[in-house]
Every structure is written in structure tokens, then in C-alpha cells.
Design a protein around this motif. Structure first.
Motif, mmCIF file in Angstrom:
data_model
loop_
_atom_site.group_PDB
_atom_site.id
_atom_site.type_symbol
_atom_site.label_atom_id
_atom_site.label_comp_id
_atom_site.label_asym_id
_atom_site.label_seq_id
_atom_site.Cartn_x
_atom_site.Cartn_y
_atom_site.Cartn_z
ATOM 1 N N PRO A 1 0.818 -1.120 -0.166
ATOM 2 C CA PRO A 1 -0.172 0.090 -0.053
ATOM 3 C C PRO A 1 0.905 1.385 0.344
ATOM 4 C CG PRO A 1 0.036 -0.824 2.450
ATOM 5 C CD PRO A 1 0.470 -1.736 0.533
ATOM 6 N N GLU A 2 2.875 1.456 0.830
ATOM 7 C CA GLU A 2 2.536 2.084 0.447
ATOM 8 C C GLU A 2 2.965 3.118 -1.066
ATOM 9 O OE1 GLU A 2 4.211 4.362 2.547
ATOM 10 O OE2 GLU A 2 2.962 2.655 4.299
ATOM 11 N N MET A 3 2.955 2.312 -1.902
ATOM 12 C CA MET A 3 3.110 2.504 -3.094
ATOM 13 C C MET A 3 1.741 3.993 -3.813
ATOM 14 S SD MET A 3 3.617 -0.516 -5.489
ATOM 15 C CE MET A 3 4.392 0.136 -6.827
ATOM 16 N N LEU A 4 0.986 3.497 -3.273
ATOM 17 C CA LEU A 4 -0.352 4.494 -2.706
ATOM 18 C C LEU A 4 -0.041 6.139 -1.821
ATOM 19 C CD1 LEU A 4 -3.530 2.595 -3.020
ATOM 20 C CD2 LEU A 4 -2.258 3.062 -5.196
ATOM 21 N N GLY A 5 1.031 5.700 -1.395
ATOM 22 C CA GLY A 5 1.503 6.731 -0.332
ATOM 23 C C GLY A 5 1.006 7.764 -0.580
ATOM 24 N N PRO A 6 1.359 8.842 -1.865
ATOM 25 C CA PRO A 6 1.607 9.707 -2.258
ATOM 26 C C PRO A 6 0.315 10.389 -2.834
ATOM 27 C CG PRO A 6 3.766 9.420 -3.181
ATOM 28 C CD PRO A 6 2.821 7.376 -2.537
ATOM 29 N N LEU A 7 -0.686 9.197 -2.861
ATOM 30 C CA LEU A 7 -2.529 9.667 -4.145
ATOM 31 C C LEU A 7 -2.860 9.697 -2.360
ATOM 32 C CD1 LEU A 7 -4.659 9.736 -5.798
ATOM 33 C CD2 LEU A 7 -4.205 8.033 -5.874
#
Length: 141
Positions: free
Chosen positions: A104-110
């Protein structure tokens, strides 16, 4: 989760551990990502008398207890998987139906941008992104 800790959790809520509840939880844990129908098929192989209504009610109960969670990976039934610290985002191929997972960190910026600009907190456990897997994408080229 052990059978005794599941029994204790249910008893603390005035419920009892039935063989059907145990089988359904075990099926979800074993299958990884499964629709109620897939859980029903797995459980029916062990206990033929378990009907689909029991599967749905038990999955709802297990979700209220925080043991399983669901997401929608297609237009059909929800898909259940074990709840826990290993939250993940689902990647669903629209062509072959393969389901992959990413951190889920891949969606962190969003997620941060949505929180900052709109006050919206993303529930990562229910996120599914649809597209084409590598194999299907290469076949289209």
C-alpha cells in the motif's frame, strides 16, 4: 488464529464456535482470496450440509470480528481474505482475471494528496486497481 482464540473471541460476544464457522475461516485462510461461492465449494468438500446462506452470514460475522475483510475484484461477489497487518492493494487483470498484490505504500503519495486536499482517508484494504497484467499487455502489442 488458533481454534481456542477464535472460540474465546466468539464467546466474549455471546456466540459459540461451531464447526461450520471454523471450517469457513480455515477455507478463507487457505484460499487466500476467495468469493463466498469458492469458500462454499471448499467447505462443502468437507461438510456437505453447509449452505451458501451460512457461508455469507459467517463471512459477515468474521468480518465484524476483524478476522477477514473483503474487496470487490469484479462485478460479481466480493472477495474475502484474511485481515491483518499485511494490508495490500489488489491489481486485477481485466483480461485473464489474475489478481496480484502490491504494498500500500505505493499509493502513499496519492493517499496523502487525497487526505490533504479533500480530507479523504483511503481504506487501502478495499482498494482494487483494474488494468492489464504484463502477460496480457504484451499479447496486445
Amino acid at each position: 488464529m488458533s481454534e481456542s482464540s477464535l472460540a474465546e473471541m466468539l464467546r466474549s460476544r455471546g456466540l459459540r464456535l461451531t464447526a461450520q464457522r471454523q471450517l469457513i475461516l480455515e477455507a478463507v485462510l487457505e484460499l487466500g482470496h476467495a468469493t463466498p461461492e469458492q469458500v462454499h465449494t471448499a467447505v462443502r468438500g468437507i461438510a456437505a450440509g453447509v449452505n451458501i446462506t451460512t457461508i455469507y452470514r459467517t463471512l459477515e460475522l468474521l468480518e465484524r470480528l476483524g478476522l477477514v475483510t473483503h474487496t470487490h475484484l469484479s462485478h460479481g461477489s466480493p472477495t474475502y481474505h484474511a485481515a491483518g497487518a499485511d494490508q495490500h492493494v489488489h491489481l486485477v487483470c481485466r483480461s485473464c482475471g489474475e489478481v496480484d498484490e502490491i504494498d500500500p505504500e505505493m499509493l502513499g503519495p496519492l493517499a496523502d494528496q487525497l487526505a490533504n486536499e479533500r480530507g479523504f482517508v483511503v481504506d487501502v484494504g478495499h482498494v482494487a486497481l483494474f488494468g492489464l497484467c504484463r502477460k496480457c499487455g504484451e499479447q496486445q502489442d
